[in-house]
Design a protein around this motif. Sequence first.
Motif, PDB file in Angstrom:
ATOM      1  N   ALA A 231       0.779  -1.280   0.075  1.00  0.00           N
ATOM      2  CA  ALA A 231      -0.018  -0.079  -0.189  1.00  0.00           C
ATOM      3  C   ALA A 231       0.899   1.181  -0.004  1.00  0.00           C
ATOM      4  CB  ALA A 231      -0.929  -0.049   1.188  1.00  0.00           C
ATOM      5  N   THR A 232       0.449   2.134  -0.712  1.00  0.00           N
ATOM      6  CA  THR A 232       1.106   3.654  -0.689  1.00  0.00           C
ATOM      7  C   THR A 232       0.245   4.703  -0.412  1.00  0.00           C
ATOM      8  OG1 THR A 232       2.762   2.642  -2.457  1.00  0.00           O
ATOM      9  CG2 THR A 232       2.450   5.039  -1.926  1.00  0.00           C
ATOM     10  N   PHE A 233       0.554   5.621   0.145  1.00  0.00           N
ATOM     11  CA  PHE A 233      -0.434   6.798   0.493  1.00  0.00           C
ATOM     12  C   PHE A 233       0.408   8.222   0.381  1.00  0.00           C
ATOM     13  CE2 PHE A 233       0.947   6.023   5.006  1.00  0.00           C
ATOM     14  CZ  PHE A 233       1.037   7.432   5.497  1.00  0.00           C
ATOM     15  N   TYR A 234      -0.039   9.122   0.234  1.00  0.00           N
ATOM     16  CA  TYR A 234       0.470  10.576  -0.010  1.00  0.00           C
ATOM     17  C   TYR A 234      -0.410  11.293   0.831  1.00  0.00           C
ATOM     18  CZ  TYR A 234       1.227  15.131  -2.156  1.00  0.00           C
ATOM     19  OH  TYR A 234       1.310  16.571  -2.359  1.00  0.00           O
ATOM     20  N   CYS A 235       0.173  12.283   1.767  1.00  0.00           N
ATOM     21  CA  CYS A 235      -0.550  13.184   2.422  1.00  0.00           C
ATOM     22  C   CYS A 235       0.007  14.537   2.500  1.00  0.00           C
ATOM     23  CB  CYS A 235      -0.878  12.987   3.859  1.00  0.00           C
ATOM     24  SG  CYS A 235       0.520  12.390   4.831  1.00  0.00           S
ATOM     25  N   SER A 236      -0.989  15.712   2.503  1.00  0.00           N
ATOM     26  CA  SER A 236       0.157  16.898   2.479  1.00  0.00           C
ATOM     27  C   SER A 236      -0.906  17.971   2.613  1.00  0.00           C
ATOM     28  CB  SER A 236       0.375  17.054   0.746  1.00  0.00           C
ATOM     29  OG  SER A 236       1.010  18.208   0.541  1.00  0.00           O
ATOM     30  N   PHE A 237      -0.276  19.190   2.904  1.00  0.00           N
ATOM     31  CA  PHE A 237      -0.820  20.489   3.074  1.00  0.00           C
ATOM     32  C   PHE A 237      -0.204  21.350   1.795  1.00  0.00           C
ATOM     33  CE2 PHE A 237      -0.658  20.156   8.068  1.00  0.00           C
ATOM     34  CZ  PHE A 237      -1.768  19.321   8.068  1.00  0.00           C
ATOM     35  N   LEU A 238       0.293  20.846   0.858  1.00  0.00           N
ATOM     36  CA  LEU A 238       0.862  21.394  -0.171  1.00  0.00           C
ATOM     37  C   LEU A 238       0.407  21.265  -1.597  1.00  0.00           C
ATOM     38  CD1 LEU A 238       4.628  21.209   1.202  1.00  0.00           C
ATOM     39  CD2 LEU A 238       2.782  23.005   1.549  1.00  0.00           C
ATOM     40  N   SER A 239      -0.672  20.424  -1.647  1.00  0.00           N
ATOM     41  CA  SER A 239      -1.199  20.260  -3.066  1.00  0.00           C
ATOM     42  C   SER A 239      -2.735  20.275  -2.762  1.00  0.00           C
ATOM     43  CB  SER A 239      -0.914  18.861  -3.509  1.00  0.00           C
ATOM     44  OG  SER A 239      -1.423  17.758  -2.681  1.00  0.00           O
ATOM     45  N   HIS A 240      -3.417  20.236  -4.050  1.00  0.00           N
ATOM     46  CA  HIS A 240      -5.132  20.434  -4.253  1.00  0.00           C
ATOM     47  C   HIS A 240      -5.743  19.405  -3.562  1.00  0.00           C
ATOM     48  CE1 HIS A 240      -6.496  17.626  -7.333  1.00  0.00           C
ATOM     49  NE2 HIS A 240      -5.184  17.405  -7.468  1.00  0.00           N
ATOM     50  N   GLU A 241      -6.994  19.578  -3.242  1.00  0.00           N
ATOM     51  CA  GLU A 241      -7.963  18.746  -2.518  1.00  0.00           C
ATOM     52  C   GLU A 241      -7.904  17.319  -3.026  1.00  0.00           C
ATOM     53  OE1 GLU A 241      -9.471  19.010   0.904  1.00  0.00           O
ATOM     54  OE2 GLU A 241      -9.645  20.729   0.137  1.00  0.00           O
ATOM     55  N   THR A 242      -7.575  16.271  -2.298  1.00  0.00           N
ATOM     56  CA  THR A 242      -7.773  14.833  -2.864  1.00  0.00           C
ATOM     57  C   THR A 242      -8.311  14.250  -1.419  1.00  0.00           C
ATOM     58  OG1 THR A 242      -5.335  14.102  -2.296  1.00  0.00           O
ATOM     59  CG2 THR A 242      -5.839  15.102  -4.552  1.00  0.00           C
ATOM     60  N   MET A 243      -9.107  13.142  -1.821  1.00  0.00           N
ATOM     61  CA  MET A 243      -9.602  12.337  -0.809  1.00  0.00           C
ATOM     62  C   MET A 243      -9.884  10.945  -1.476  1.00  0.00           C
ATOM     63  SD  MET A 243     -12.392  14.889   1.076  1.00  0.00           S
ATOM     64  CE  MET A 243     -11.924  16.495   2.000  1.00  0.00           C
ATOM     65  N   GLU A 244      -8.672  10.246  -1.939  1.00  0.00           N
ATOM     66  CA  GLU A 244      -8.992   9.265  -2.791  1.00  0.00           C
ATOM     67  C   GLU A 244      -8.554   7.918  -1.977  1.00  0.00           C
ATOM     68  OE1 GLU A 244      -8.118   9.719  -7.284  1.00  0.00           O
ATOM     69  OE2 GLU A 244      -7.215  11.567  -6.461  1.00  0.00           O
ATOM     70  N   VAL A 245      -9.045   6.861  -2.428  1.00  0.00           N
ATOM     71  CA  VAL A 245      -8.604   5.431  -2.381  1.00  0.00           C
ATOM     72  C   VAL A 245      -8.836   4.517  -3.634  1.00  0.00           C
ATOM     73  CG1 VAL A 245     -10.667   4.813  -0.881  1.00  0.00           C
ATOM     74  CG2 VAL A 245      -8.573   3.732  -0.803  1.00  0.00           C
ATOM     75  N   SER A 246      -7.922   3.771  -3.829  1.00  0.00           N
ATOM     76  CA  SER A 246      -8.018   2.996  -4.972  1.00  0.00           C
ATOM     77  C   SER A 246      -7.512   1.483  -4.192  1.00  0.00           C
ATOM     78  CB  SER A 246      -7.280   3.029  -6.091  1.00  0.00           C
ATOM     79  OG  SER A 246      -7.704   4.124  -6.742  1.00  0.00           O
ATOM     80  N   VAL A 247      -8.419   0.151  -4.421  1.00  0.00           N
ATOM     81  CA  VAL A 247      -8.018  -1.015  -4.009  1.00  0.00           C
ATOM     82  C   VAL A 247      -8.141  -1.744  -5.190  1.00  0.00           C
ATOM     83  CG1 VAL A 247      -8.203  -2.715  -2.322  1.00  0.00           C
ATOM     84  CG2 VAL A 247      -8.867  -0.416  -1.654  1.00  0.00           C
TER      85      VAL A 247
END
Length: 361
Positions: free
Chosen positions: A239-255
């Motif tokens: 599994a890989t995840f990206y979290c940030s205060f520095l890029s546009h709005e994302t709230m995604e998950v793909s399984v």
Amino acid sequence: MADKKIPVRFGILGCAEIARKVCRAINLSPNSTLHAISSRSIEKAKEFVTKNGLSELVKVYSSYEEVLDDPLVDAVYVPLPTSLHLKWAVLAADKKKHVLLEKPTALNVGELDRILDACESNGVQFMDGSMWYHHPRTARMKELLSDPNIFGQVKSIYSSSSFLPPPEFFENNIRTKADLDSFGALGDAGWYCIGVILWSMNYKLPTFVKALPATIRNSNGVIMSTTATLYWEQEGVTATFYCSFLSHETMEVSVLGSKGSFHVEDLIIPYEESSASFSFTSGAAFVDLHIGWNMKEQVVRVDNELPQEAFMIKEFSKLVLGIKDSTIRPDTKWGGISRSSQVVLDAVKSSADSGFKTVYI
């Protein structure tokens, strides 16, 4: 025996922005009511009541202690900075108040264990404030994910949670202060990514985690953006995840599974309050000559009569009422879910702090 018609009476410790949303949810839920709001200043608490159009019957207190000492308060919602969670969650439990605690739950799993121990020893319910677990869409996704004939075995997971706040956020917000919320973007946005990844794996902890060097910190040393990988050796799942205060709005998950896959774009906050959807595919394949597909992804829509935060309050209040009625004991499932997320959160931060070394769990 408690009268089930009496709603759960909530007190709120602090006037954080997220408390506005939870106040509304408490009022929308059929089995709860807002009884008290507190702040370190009475003026701020009164301003919160006025700004949010709360009933004049809501008690206004100038200290958190007054809420905990109010005998009519059944449960407290705690949206304070993470560094204050241990103190106030334990005090609340010791006062026999059920605890709905904002995420991330603690500065480390040791602190969370002390909170959970206090809740268990005092017979009160614990739950963290991750709202997406309670949306009917989540139950529908789990139903498909759990069907081996449709989805197969989980093979890979990707999630992201990010947003780009205005400049003043980086100067004033508690999530950028090492002494208040030291996890930064990892604790605020990454908590969701970690949660949905573990949810996809039925909360089995990974063998190891590793933060990647593409990690950005502010001048206080707080993580503003990071990427991490998790690996389950027995299942061969990454599994890989990206979290940030520095890029546009994302709230995604793909399984991705051996037979199917699903994708959600708006996991944390659905595009609409009254319904939510996700994309699902099972049995997809290329047609002859690989010039197309044998199907298009299916969009599954789930309608809901309450916003997801009201579903959270409703579920929490249902447990509280059952405990008051002596028909059930506190449901430790919710503490277990929070603890799994905290363990992984700690491990990712440890990896980032140690020069991006692999951290085994």
